[in-house]
Design a protein around this motif. Structure first.
Motif, PDB file in Angstrom:
ATOM      1  N   PHE A   1      50.796  99.551  25.252  1.00  0.00           N
ATOM      2  CA  PHE A   1      52.004  99.469  24.431  1.00  0.00           C
ATOM      3  C   PHE A   1      53.145  98.836  25.228  1.00  0.00           C
ATOM      4  O   PHE A   1      53.885  97.985  24.727  1.00  0.00           O
ATOM      5  N   ALA A   2      53.248  99.216  26.505  1.00  0.00           N
ATOM      6  CA  ALA A   2      54.295  98.625  27.356  1.00  0.00           C
ATOM      7  C   ALA A   2      54.066  97.123  27.489  1.00  0.00           C
ATOM      8  O   ALA A   2      55.017  96.333  27.510  1.00  0.00           O
ATOM      9  N   LEU A   3      52.796  96.724  27.523  1.00  0.00           N
ATOM     10  CA  LEU A   3      52.489  95.294  27.627  1.00  0.00           C
ATOM     11  C   LEU A   3      52.945  94.557  26.364  1.00  0.00           C
ATOM     12  O   LEU A   3      53.479  93.444  26.442  1.00  0.00           O
ATOM     13  N   ILE A   4      52.764  95.195  25.207  1.00  0.00           N
ATOM     14  CA  ILE A   4      53.244  94.569  23.966  1.00  0.00           C
ATOM     15  C   ILE A   4      54.757  94.377  24.034  1.00  0.00           C
ATOM     16  O   ILE A   4      55.279  93.304  23.726  1.00  0.00           O
ATOM     17  N   LEU A   5      55.463  95.428  24.474  1.00  0.00           N
ATOM     18  CA  LEU A   5      56.925  95.331  24.571  1.00  0.00           C
ATOM     19  C   LEU A   5      57.326  94.218  25.524  1.00  0.00           C
ATOM     20  O   LEU A   5      58.206  93.413  25.232  1.00  0.00           O
ATOM     21  N   PHE A   6      56.630  94.156  26.669  1.00  0.00           N
ATOM     22  CA  PHE A   6      56.926  93.126  27.665  1.00  0.00           C
ATOM     23  C   PHE A   6      56.709  91.732  27.065  1.00  0.00           C
ATOM     24  O   PHE A   6      57.539  90.830  27.207  1.00  0.00           O
ATOM     25  N   THR A   7      55.568  91.578  26.339  1.00  0.00           N
ATOM     26  CA  THR A   7      55.260  90.288  25.716  1.00  0.00           C
ATOM     27  C   THR A   7      56.341  89.898  24.727  1.00  0.00           C
ATOM     28  O   THR A   7      56.823  88.759  24.724  1.00  0.00           O
TER      29      THR A   7
ATOM     30  N   ILE B   1      51.070  91.841  13.078  1.00  0.00           N
ATOM     31  CA  ILE B   1      50.470  92.580  11.967  1.00  0.00           C
ATOM     32  C   ILE B   1      49.040  92.103  11.725  1.00  0.00           C
ATOM     33  O   ILE B   1      48.113  92.905  11.571  1.00  0.00           O
ATOM     34  N   ALA B   2      48.849  90.765  11.723  1.00  0.00           N
ATOM     35  CA  ALA B   2      47.512  90.238  11.468  1.00  0.00           C
ATOM     36  C   ALA B   2      46.536  90.706  12.530  1.00  0.00           C
ATOM     37  O   ALA B   2      45.404  91.105  12.226  1.00  0.00           O
ATOM     38  N   ALA B   3      46.973  90.683  13.816  1.00  0.00           N
ATOM     39  CA  ALA B   3      46.069  91.097  14.897  1.00  0.00           C
ATOM     40  C   ALA B   3      45.687  92.564  14.737  1.00  0.00           C
ATOM     41  O   ALA B   3      44.516  92.927  14.854  1.00  0.00           O
ATOM     42  N   ALA B   4      46.683  93.414  14.441  1.00  0.00           N
ATOM     43  CA  ALA B   4      46.398  94.849  14.320  1.00  0.00           C
ATOM     44  C   ALA B   4      45.461  95.108  13.147  1.00  0.00           C
ATOM     45  O   ALA B   4      44.439  95.784  13.281  1.00  0.00           O
ATOM     46  N   LEU B   5      45.776  94.524  11.980  1.00  0.00           N
ATOM     47  CA  LEU B   5      44.972  94.798  10.785  1.00  0.00           C
ATOM     48  C   LEU B   5      43.560  94.248  10.936  1.00  0.00           C
ATOM     49  O   LEU B   5      42.576  94.925  10.629  1.00  0.00           O
ATOM     50  N   LEU B   6      43.457  93.005  11.422  1.00  0.00           N
ATOM     51  CA  LEU B   6      42.134  92.383  11.469  1.00  0.00           C
ATOM     52  C   LEU B   6      41.259  92.943  12.586  1.00  0.00           C
ATOM     53  O   LEU B   6      40.045  92.776  12.569  1.00  0.00           O
ATOM     54  N   THR B   7      41.877  93.626  13.586  1.00  0.00           N
ATOM     55  CA  THR B   7      41.036  94.284  14.584  1.00  0.00           C
ATOM     56  C   THR B   7      40.457  95.569  13.998  1.00  0.00           C
ATOM     57  O   THR B   7      39.327  95.948  14.299  1.00  0.00           O
ATOM     58  N   VAL B   8      41.247  96.230  13.154  1.00  0.00           N
ATOM     59  CA  VAL B   8      40.783  97.498  12.572  1.00  0.00           C
ATOM     60  C   VAL B   8      39.833  97.241  11.403  1.00  0.00           C
ATOM     61  O   VAL B   8      38.867  97.977  11.206  1.00  0.00           O
ATOM     62  N   LEU B   9      40.096  96.155  10.651  1.00  0.00           N
ATOM     63  CA  LEU B   9      39.356  95.893   9.415  1.00  0.00           C
ATOM     64  C   LEU B   9      37.828  95.961   9.562  1.00  0.00           C
ATOM     65  O   LEU B   9      37.176  96.661   8.778  1.00  0.00           O
ATOM     66  N   PRO B  10      37.219  95.286  10.545  1.00  0.00           N
ATOM     67  CA  PRO B  10      35.759  95.355  10.646  1.00  0.00           C
ATOM     68  C   PRO B  10      35.267  96.787  10.825  1.00  0.00           C
ATOM     69  O   PRO B  10      34.204  97.139  10.320  1.00  0.00           O
TER      70      PRO B  10
ATOM     71  N   LEU C   1      43.868  94.123  31.011  1.00  0.00           N
ATOM     72  CA  LEU C   1      43.855  95.408  30.305  1.00  0.00           C
ATOM     73  C   LEU C   1      42.517  95.598  29.604  1.00  0.00           C
ATOM     74  O   LEU C   1      41.914  96.679  29.639  1.00  0.00           O
ATOM     75  N   TYR C   2      42.031  94.518  28.987  1.00  0.00           N
ATOM     76  CA  TYR C   2      40.759  94.574  28.257  1.00  0.00           C
ATOM     77  C   TYR C   2      39.613  94.874  29.219  1.00  0.00           C
ATOM     78  O   TYR C   2      38.761  95.715  28.944  1.00  0.00           O
ATOM     79  N   GLY C   3      39.617  94.163  30.374  1.00  0.00           N
ATOM     80  CA  GLY C   3      38.528  94.325  31.332  1.00  0.00           C
ATOM     81  C   GLY C   3      38.467  95.731  31.898  1.00  0.00           C
ATOM     82  O   GLY C   3      37.393  96.243  32.202  1.00  0.00           O
ATOM     83  N   LEU C   4      39.647  96.386  32.021  1.00  0.00           N
ATOM     84  CA  LEU C   4      39.671  97.726  32.604  1.00  0.00           C
ATOM     85  C   LEU C   4      39.467  98.808  31.548  1.00  0.00           C
ATOM     86  O   LEU C   4      39.536  99.992  31.844  1.00  0.00           O
ATOM     87  N   ASN C   5      39.203  98.384  30.317  1.00  0.00           N
ATOM     88  CA  ASN C   5      38.946  99.356  29.255  1.00  0.00           C
ATOM     89  C   ASN C   5      37.450  99.630  29.128  1.00  0.00           C
ATOM     90  O   ASN C   5      37.031 100.519  28.401  1.00  0.00           O
ATOM     91  N   PHE C   6      36.619  98.823  29.801  1.00  0.00           N
ATOM     92  CA  PHE C   6      35.169  98.985  29.713  1.00  0.00           C
ATOM     93  C   PHE C   6      34.595  99.028  31.127  1.00  0.00           C
ATOM     94  O   PHE C   6      35.161  98.436  32.046  1.00  0.00           O
TER      95      PHE C   6
ATOM     96  N   GLN D   1      39.873 102.056  19.243  1.00  0.00           N
ATOM     97  CA  GLN D   1      40.358 100.707  18.940  1.00  0.00           C
ATOM     98  C   GLN D   1      41.781 100.459  19.427  1.00  0.00           C
ATOM     99  O   GLN D   1      42.252  99.328  19.384  1.00  0.00           O
ATOM    100  N   MET D   2      42.474 101.539  19.861  1.00  0.00           N
ATOM    101  CA  MET D   2      43.897 101.367  20.161  1.00  0.00           C
ATOM    102  C   MET D   2      44.143 100.337  21.263  1.00  0.00           C
ATOM    103  O   MET D   2      45.010  99.474  21.138  1.00  0.00           O
ATOM    104  N   ILE D   3      43.374 100.389  22.357  1.00  0.00           N
ATOM    105  CA  ILE D   3      43.614  99.442  23.457  1.00  0.00           C
ATOM    106  C   ILE D   3      43.224  98.021  23.047  1.00  0.00           C
ATOM    107  O   ILE D   3      44.011  97.094  23.243  1.00  0.00           O
TER     108      ILE D   3
END
Lengths: 351, 294
Positions: free
Chosen positions: A190-196, A288-297, A250-255, A40-42
């Motif tokens: 993670f670098a993309l998050i920092l850049f954003t 925080i909401a994005a991280a928690l709600l992606t893991v929650l399901p 990033l998402y497309g290259l994860n699958f 789930q990290m990516i």
């Protein structure tokens, strides 16, 4: 040297993100993270970037966009195509360089889509703007459903509405991207998050950012102050599209395969839910909401059939609770009780 | 030429369904000023109720339809009372997210009750069909009934909002809630009645939709809901004749686009036309342009 307050705040934010990254990395290294969470990290990185970038449009610029997944879709497809082309035509073996270049390409193409969509969309107001962004999101998905790309040696071939393309197929119409090397990695995410964060926070604290917020608060007053409303709304919209495109790549290259149907209206809504639950206009809330709600399901997997039902009920209850006058006043009282103490502390420090 | 007529009739028939849904959308939007994303899922619930009434209780189609309307009316009132009424003073976005939550709730409840396996909806009101041009052009009783139902509903709604006391109250509330309250109109009750009517219309639309396109799944309502929303905006949201015209045009454009341009791109064409219309008429075809006050 005295730093500005906003600069200090930014440095603290980057610090927190870096610490979170180090914790995650060490958990992965020591093997104390479960497999499903590691997978789930990516997606978490992707959704954090999506939420922060949508927050720029919804929270900072004050326009309701229901088509954010469309930009992600453009990014994912162009990222996949560029990455395959780089490997086939330039024989580029370095995965990180290829990933970064693909993400840049995804961002640029999504940005172009953002400009094209922004020109008509930003002339409209309120609910009409919302429905047109929804419409554009659906159009992007529908058109990508009809496109076929392939690599014939070093040549990139495109066909519309017919699967007859020479060479190895990269994008296969409704079936989506095919045979993509999974080169997405968590450190780059993670670098993309920092850049954003860097882009969004610097934009908010700049002259342009203040102009964007002024047009949100009162369009007419801002116009009277000489602010070019369309220009600044466009700036927020396109920046958001570029970031969403990079996240999409990033998402497309994860699958190894991603179909355009993955970027339906539901995905736009999902990201909007992150933004609203995290607090509109609040960047940290989105993260925080994005991280928690992606893991929650994933965590609720034990409840299997009932988890989406529970998700829906929680969503409704949270909205009702945060808008309930009684609970609101309770919150206010809590904050007010704390405020005098905080002020006293600050006063003490300056003396 | 004959095939064009066939597509046109199919389009008008599909458009009539969109129009009925859009009428509900537009009334709710006009009065509550909220995008009710759960409206599409009420269509789905209506269709399931009618299906169950016919399959398990073996009721005749008319009674099954009435059952579906009754259940959806109650559902609409309950949803409004529990989820939307407490948010009357809240921001637009909060109401929107709540509506999305209600939509998820309905879809997942339906998933638990009826599972994701598609049900085959029986054909209702099969009264034979009209054959023209030596049998080249077949007009099914299904499309005739759908189109007729649309016209009857639209006339009834126009009379209702124009002539009855409740209808006038609705118009007053949609114009200015505060002033309407001062005139002694019970705003909450008026909004409840609007949701009730909108949901009953959604039930009719659900039954008509599924008897033409007979696969019924928990997600059946989502896309028609979005299309009907588009139709309502297309015609000018808040306007009853606008919803009707928007729905019909949308249905015709979708079917003709799928037939003559590309099956894959049918939806894209619909949305592209919407965007073009909104560029030239930002308030929709029949919408009143908003005046800006400084």
């Amino acid at each position: 040297m005295k730093l500005k307050k906003s600069t200090i705040n930014n440095i603290i934010s980057y610090g927190i993100v870096i610490v979170a990254f180090i914790i995650c990395q060490s958990m992965i290294a020591s093997g104390s993270m479960t497999r499903s969470l590691k997978g789930q990290m990516i997606p978490i990185c992707v959704y954090i970037v999506m939420a922060v970038s949508l927050n720029l449009v919804v929270g900072i610029s004050g326009e309701l966009s229901l088509g954010h997944a469309g930009f992600m879709c453009v990014g994912a497809f162009s990222g996949a195509i560029v990455s395959s082309w780089l490997l086939a035509a330039l024989n580029m073996e370095n995965e990180i360089l290829r990933l970064v270049l693909s993400m840049l390409a995804g961002g640029v193409l999504a940005g172009i889509a953002g400009v094209l969509i922004g020109i008509p969309v930003l002339r409209l107001r309120g609910d009409y703007l919302a429905i047109v962004t929804l419409a554009f999101g659906e159009i992007i998905r529908n058109v990508l459903n009809c496109l076929y790309f392939s690599l014939d040696g070093k040549r990139l071939c495109v066909a519309f509405n017919s699967p007859n393309v020479p060479g190895t197929v990269v994008v296969n119409g409704p079936a989506g991207t095919a045979g993509i090397q999974k080169i997405a990695s968590f450190p780059v995410g993670f670098a993309l998050i920092l850049f954003t964060l860097f882009v969004v926070m610097n934009l908010i604290n700049s002259r342009s950012g203040r102009a964007i917020m002024a047009t949100r608060d009162n369009r007419i007053a801002a116009e009277a102050m000489g602010i070019n409303v369309t220009k600044y709304k466009m700036m927020a919209f396109v920046t958001s599209a570029v970031l969403a495109g990079m996240a999409g790549a990033l998402y497309g290259l994860n699958f190894s395969t991603v179909a355009a149907s993955k970027f339906k209206f539901d995905t736009s809504i999902l990201v909007l839910v992150f933004v609203v639950l995290g607090g509109i206009g609040n960047i940290w809330g989105s993260i925080i909401a994005a991280a928690l709600l992606t893991v929650l399901p994933e965590l609720l997997r034990a409840f299997s059939d009932y988890r989406m039902l529970a998700y829906a009920i929680v969503l409704i209850l949270v909205m009702l609770a945060t808008n309930n006058p009684f609970i609101r006043s309770l919150f206010d009282r809590l904050i007010h009780r704390r405020k005098p103490a905080a002020q006293a502390q600050r006063g003490g420090a300056s003396e | 030429m004959v095939s064009f007529l066939r597509f046109l009739i199919n389009g008008i028939s599909l458009g009539s369904v969109y129009a009925i849904i859009a009428l509900g959308y537009t009334m709710v939007y006009g009065i509550a000023k909220m995008l009710n994303f759960a409206h599409g899922d009420i269509i789905m619930v209506g269709a399931y109720i009618a299906f169950c009434a016919m399959a398990y209780l073996s009721l005749p189609p008319m009674l099954a339809l009435l059952c579906a309307m009754a259940v959806c009316t109650v559902l609409g009132i309950v949803i409004e009372g529990l989820a939307y009424r407490p948010l009357r003073q809240a921001t637009k976005l909060a109401v929107l997210i709540t509506a999305i939550g209600v939509s998820y709730l309905l879809q997942n409840t339906a998933l638990l009750i009826w599972s994701s396996n598609p049900k085959v909806f029986p054909t209702l009101f099969d009264l034979g069909s009209i054959r023209l041009f030596d049998g080249n052009l077949v007009i099914t009783s299904q499309s005739i009934i759908t189109i007729a139902a649309n016209i009857v509903i639209m006339l009834a709604l126009t009379l209702f909002t124009g002539r009855t006391k409740m209808g006038k109250a609705m118009r007053a509330v949609s114009e200015d809630k505060g002033a309407a309250e001062l005139m002694g109109i019970n705003v909450n009750r008026t909004i409840s009645v609007t949701f009730a009517i909108g949901s009953a219309l959604a039930a009719i639309a659900g039954v008509l939709l599924c008897s033409t396109y007979p696969t019924l799944q928990p997600t059946t309502g989502a896309m028609p809901g979005i299309k009907a929303f588009t139709a309502a905006v297309f015609g000018g949201i808040g306007s009853i004749p606008g919803a009707m015209i928007g729905g019909l045009l949308l249905g015709v454009i979708e079917i003709l686009g799928k037939a003559y341009i590309s099956t894959e791109l049918g939806d894209a064409i619909v949305f592209a036309v919407l965007i073009i219309v909104l560029l030239f008429k930002p308030a929709g075809l029949l919408g009143k342009p908003m005046r800006e006050k400084v």
